[in-house]
Scaffold this active site. Structure first.
Site, mmCIF file in Angstrom:
data_model
loop_
_atom_site.group_PDB
_atom_site.id
_atom_site.type_symbol
_atom_site.label_atom_id
_atom_site.label_comp_id
_atom_site.label_asym_id
_atom_site.label_seq_id
_atom_site.Cartn_x
_atom_site.Cartn_y
_atom_site.Cartn_z
ATOM 1 C CD GLU A 1 2.341 -13.225 0.063
ATOM 2 O OE1 GLU A 1 1.695 -14.072 0.708
ATOM 3 O OE2 GLU A 1 3.521 -13.396 -0.296
ATOM 4 C CD GLU B 1 5.762 -10.885 4.499
ATOM 5 O OE1 GLU B 1 5.996 -11.811 5.298
ATOM 6 O OE2 GLU B 1 4.610 -10.561 4.168
#
EC number: 3.2.1.39
Length: 461
Positions: free
Chosen positions: A265, A123
């Protein structure tokens, strides 16, 4: 391959051959920020012989974890820390640095361990560190070149993105696009990299961090009226479907609708703050069953029907030492004794639900939190420079969980560098023995005895 694992794999294969139930390909995130987990070797054996889970995503490159999966059919995704990327992006020395990293962290274990993905950070675009963001794609290219040079051609390179890469919109998928700037300066080149290398574009969709009480059924795949997309004439009754199709739409608008999408995820916790609506065992089961149905059964989404997506459920175990809100410690699918927290149909037919775990605790790939900080917290000093605070966030997020400060997280609001930096600096401070040095951050941190928690944002102590 150890004889015991070989025999267990053969037995599991025989049992699977007798079963009429098809196995769905599904992966799981394996974090180990806990002090009560079984050893990596026993985890690898359990997954390979007792479950239908066929891939595992690690948050680092811990050699004990990588080597534990040697000789198993499990595919492994291994991660580099965010902090490693700038050195790999350097035009003059980046390729050599990438090759050195691969020689040290992958080559000793491949092909005995089936590493198939190398994740360049996590991220990255959540950061406002321009240098880090500009390092991402060059680092990915260097890693791909280095893997080829080192003969590890079966390992693909990608990086997980949070959904904030999309421009703010009304939630209707056809209106989605990448954020201004990224849609012209970053993602066309990155998606071309994925197309050229055959690697997936990885996203972390989290309906849990976006739902409200009135949209709970929409987030959990339960009956609801849905959201109508007038451009496509499709009605969405699942938030995950809408999020996935929003990503697909943004990619297609740039001409890259053919690039595979992977789910890095996503999950749902079984416990959260007292009084929080929509969290529990049944909610977690409903969400994960729905996600498996969408991503792994071939059902696909309204705009991507009959497709499967490489998907990693979050997460394998509860992690009792993760900082932050209660929910962060309760996303696990299995207990430490390998019994399911709830039944998702991931156990092979006839498999025992309670194999004996190793008595040895798992080595912790992240800094082990010390006992309670005794009513002390670390926060950013008033007046600290914004650049320094962003650097603190980038550094600390390489070691602690920063989901709470992401959009939709319990600590996202107020959306300020001061607030976000204070949260992650405290998490780092608590995870590193709550010493004064762990709160220094080049003079921008200060220890306080006043609890900085507010509302649903709980600072660990």
């Amino acid at each position: 391959m150890p004889l015991l694992i070989l025999l267990m794999l053969l037995a599991a294969g025989a049992a699977g051959a007798e079963s009429a139930t098809p196995s769905l390909h599904i992966g799981v995130n394996y974090g180990a920020n806990a002090d009560n987990l079984p050893s990596p070797t026993s985890v690898a054996t359990f997954l390979a012989t007792k479950t239908t889970i066929d891939r595992v995503k690690l948050f680092d490159a811990n050699p004990t974890f990588i080597s534990a999966f040697a000789g198993t059919p499990i595919s492994l995704a291994v991660s580099l820390p965010n902090s490693a990327l700038p050195a790999l992006a350097d035009k003059a020395t980046g390729l050599d640095a990438a090759r050195s990293w691969i020689r040290a962290n992958l080559s000793p274990y491949v092909p005995a361990t089936n590493v198939t993905l190398l994740l360049a950070g996590n991220e990255i675009l959540l950061s406002t560190d321009t240098n880090l963001i500009l390092s991402l794609l060059p680092a990915m290219r260097r890693l791909a070149q280095a893997l080829k040079a080192e003969g590890l051609t079966g390992v693909r390179v990608t990086t997980p993105h949070y959904l904030g890469i999309l421009a703010p919109s009304d939630g209707i998928p056809s209106n989605a696009s990448f954020r201004a700037g990224y849609n012209t300066k970053l993602f066309p080149a990155m998606l071309q990299f994925h197309r050229d290398t055959g690697s997936p574009f990885m996203v972390n969709p989290y309906p849990y961090f976006s739902y409200r009480p009135e949209t709970l059924n929409y987030a959990l795949f339960r009956p609801n009226s849905g959201i109508y997309d007038p451009a496509t004439k499709l009605n969405y009754t699942s938030m995950l479907d809408a999020q996935m199709d929003a990503i697909y739409t943004a990619m297609k608008k740039l001409g890259y609708g053919d690039v595979d999408i992977a789910v890095g995820e996503a999950g749902w916790p079984t416990q959260a703050e007292p009084g929080q609506i929509g969290v529990g065992v049944q909610e977690a089961r409903d969400f994960n069953e729905g996600m498996i149905r969408v991503c792994s059964s071939g059902k696909g989404t309204p705009l991507m029907p009959n497709r499967t997506f490489e998907t990693y459920l979050f997460s394998l175990f509860d992690e009792n030492q993760k900082p932050g809100p209660i929910a962060e410690r309760h996303f696990g699918l299995f207990n430490p004794d390998f019994t399911p927290v709830y039944d998702l149909g991931l156990l092979r037919d006839g498999a025992s639900v309670a194999p004996t775990p190793s008595p040895n605790p798992s080595p912790n790939p992240s800094p082990k939190p010390a006992p309670s900080g005794g009513g002390k917290w670390c926060v950013a000093k008033d007046g600290a420079n914004g650049t320094d605070l962003q650097n603190n966030i980038n550094y600390a997020c390489g070691f602690v969980d920063c989901k709470p400060i992401q959009s939709g997280g319990a600590c996202f609001s107020p959306n300020s560098l001061q607030a976000h930096a204070s949260y992650v600096m405290n998490a780092y401070y608590q995870a590193n023995g709550h010493t004064d040095l762990a709160c220094d951050f080049k003079g921008t941190g200060i220890v306080t005895s006043s609890d900085p928690s507010y509302g649903g944002c709980k600072y660990v102590s």
